[in-house]
Write an enzyme that holds these catalytic residues in place. Structure first.
Site, PDB file in Angstrom:
ATOM      1  N   GLU A  88      33.187  63.082  68.003  1.00 36.50           N
ATOM      2  CA  GLU A  88      33.362  61.968  67.306  1.00 36.50           C
ATOM      3  C   GLU A  88      34.187  60.888  67.559  1.00 36.50           C
ATOM      4  OE1 GLU A  88      31.881  60.971  62.600  1.00 36.50           O
ATOM      5  OE2 GLU A  88      32.400  62.903  63.043  1.00 36.50           O
ATOM      6  N   ASP A 101      31.658  70.589  67.249  1.00 34.06           N
ATOM      7  CA  ASP A 101      31.380  70.501  65.750  1.00 34.06           C
ATOM      8  C   ASP A 101      29.886  71.029  65.608  1.00 34.06           C
ATOM      9  OD1 ASP A 101      30.758  69.940  63.047  1.00 34.06           O
ATOM     10  OD2 ASP A 101      31.411  67.972  63.240  1.00 34.06           O
ATOM     11  N   ASP A 140      33.313  74.297  62.807  1.00 39.08           N
ATOM     12  CA  ASP A 140      33.879  74.177  64.407  1.00 39.08           C
ATOM     13  C   ASP A 140      33.897  75.551  64.807  1.00 39.08           C
ATOM     14  OD1 ASP A 140      34.516  71.093  63.890  1.00 39.08           O
ATOM     15  OD2 ASP A 140      35.043  71.922  62.094  1.00 39.08           O
ATOM     16  N   ASN A 157      28.221  71.554  63.000  1.00 36.60           N
ATOM     17  CA  ASN A 157      27.575  71.146  61.629  1.00 36.60           C
ATOM     18  C   ASN A 157      26.763  72.225  60.801  1.00 36.60           C
ATOM     19  OD1 ASN A 157      28.458  68.430  60.361  1.00 36.60           O
ATOM     20  ND2 ASN A 157      27.609  67.688  62.363  1.00 36.60           N
ATOM     21  N   ASP A 196      39.188  64.715  59.255  1.00 39.39           N
ATOM     22  CA  ASP A 196      38.595  65.888  58.100  1.00 39.39           C
ATOM     23  C   ASP A 196      38.380  67.271  58.730  1.00 39.39           C
ATOM     24  OD1 ASP A 196      36.551  64.548  59.611  1.00 39.39           O
ATOM     25  OD2 ASP A 196      35.326  64.393  57.765  1.00 39.39           O
ATOM     26  N   HIS A 197      38.541  67.154  60.120  1.00 37.84           N
ATOM     27  CA  HIS A 197      38.332  68.523  60.753  1.00 37.84           C
ATOM     28  C   HIS A 197      39.735  69.087  61.045  1.00 37.84           C
ATOM     29  CE1 HIS A 197      33.995  68.600  61.447  1.00 37.84           C
ATOM     30  NE2 HIS A 197      34.162  67.335  61.050  1.00 37.84           N
ATOM     31  N   ASN A 226      36.885  68.010  66.279  1.00 38.12           N
ATOM     32  CA  ASN A 226      36.375  66.574  65.593  1.00 38.12           C
ATOM     33  C   ASN A 226      37.479  65.492  65.233  1.00 38.12           C
ATOM     34  OD1 ASN A 226      35.270  64.610  64.048  1.00 38.12           O
ATOM     35  ND2 ASN A 226      33.312  65.704  63.896  1.00 38.12           N
TER      36      ASN A 226
END
Length: 253
Positions: free
Chosen positions: A34, A145, A214, A147, A243-244, A7
């Site tokens: 994303e 991802d 992930d 989530n 941020d991943h 991501n």
């Protein structure tokens, strides 16, 4: 065959990171989530310059998914068939005899919210579709991802929010596993507190306050040939990172 998921939280911003990572790691497939780009803005030429073809499903400002590969990709599917959705969250392609499904799963915002209800409907529709896909694709990988942190060890012990760790979300993850998909990261001994996402705030990465959301899930025919699966934290240490972190699985085919 090396398959990775990442991501990137805006491909426009993270493109230099992605091209550098591709040049260094040379995966057979890199699944991105994303993108935050419309299809007309997708950087095909820049990725071709480092040897990668692209199939993508974009959307302005939000969402968006892509699969990058140096190999030919066929049988492209965008979005979950039969599920009416304006959000661009799924792309699938076949490389050789391996079917790759890349997903950016809904966040859900908060348990009990309308966005959480959408997340659960989306997960159910995905599961129904994958059940059919797996009938014609015994070698299938579902990655992206999710989530969802599927087990307590996949979330920092001090994580207090219900989202990503609620029982309905974890049950939906188990439903995917019950189709015959295996979380290949857990085939191997892993470090304690192995996470793939860390908030930008409060020094979360430095403190390793994160979640493992992930994932790479594979059918039995592939999972049995998985020789490694790691979280590559190096890109998270770069300036202006996503941020991943990428998750990378190696299959001996």
């Amino acid at each position: 065959m090396k398959i990775a998921t990442w991501n990137v939280n805006s491909l426009k911003v993270r493109l230099p990171h992605v091209t550098e990572w591709l040049a260094t790691n040379r995966p057979d497939a890199l699944c991105l989530q994303e993108l935050k780009l419309e299809d007309k803005a997708f950087p095909e030429a820049e990725l071709e310059a480092v040897g990668y073809r692209s199939v993508f499903n974009g959307q302005k400002t939000y969402n968006g998914v892509a699969i990058l590969s140096p190999h030919a990709m066929t049988d492209i599917v965008r979005d979950i068939p039969g599920f009416d959705d304006v959000q661009r969250r799924i792309i699938a392609a076949t490389i050789g005899d391996v079917r790759i499904v890349c997903g950016y799963f809904p966040n859900g915002q908060a348990v009990g919210s309308e966005k959480f209800a959408y997340k659960m409907r989306w997960l159910e529709a995905l599961t129904v579709w994958l059940r059919e896909e797996m009938k014609s694709h015994p070698r299938l990988v579902l990655t992206g991802d999710f989530n969802v942190a599927p087990q307590p060890r996949d979330a920092h012990p001090d994580w207090k929010d219900e989202i990503h760790v609620s029982e309905p979300e974890r049950e939906a993850f188990r439903a995917l596993e019950q189709l015959g998909l295996e979380d290949v990261f857990r085939r191997f001994d892993q470090d304690d507190a192995s996470y793939s996402w860390w908030d930008y705030r409060m020094g979360a990465f430095r403190r390793n306050f994160g979640l493992r959301i992930d994932h790479v899930l594979a059918t039995k025919a592939l999972a049995e040939r998985c020789s490694a699966c790691i979280i590559d934290k190096a890109p998270r240490r770069l300036e202006r990172p996503s941020d991943h972190a990428p998750v990378v699985a190696q299959f001996d085919l």
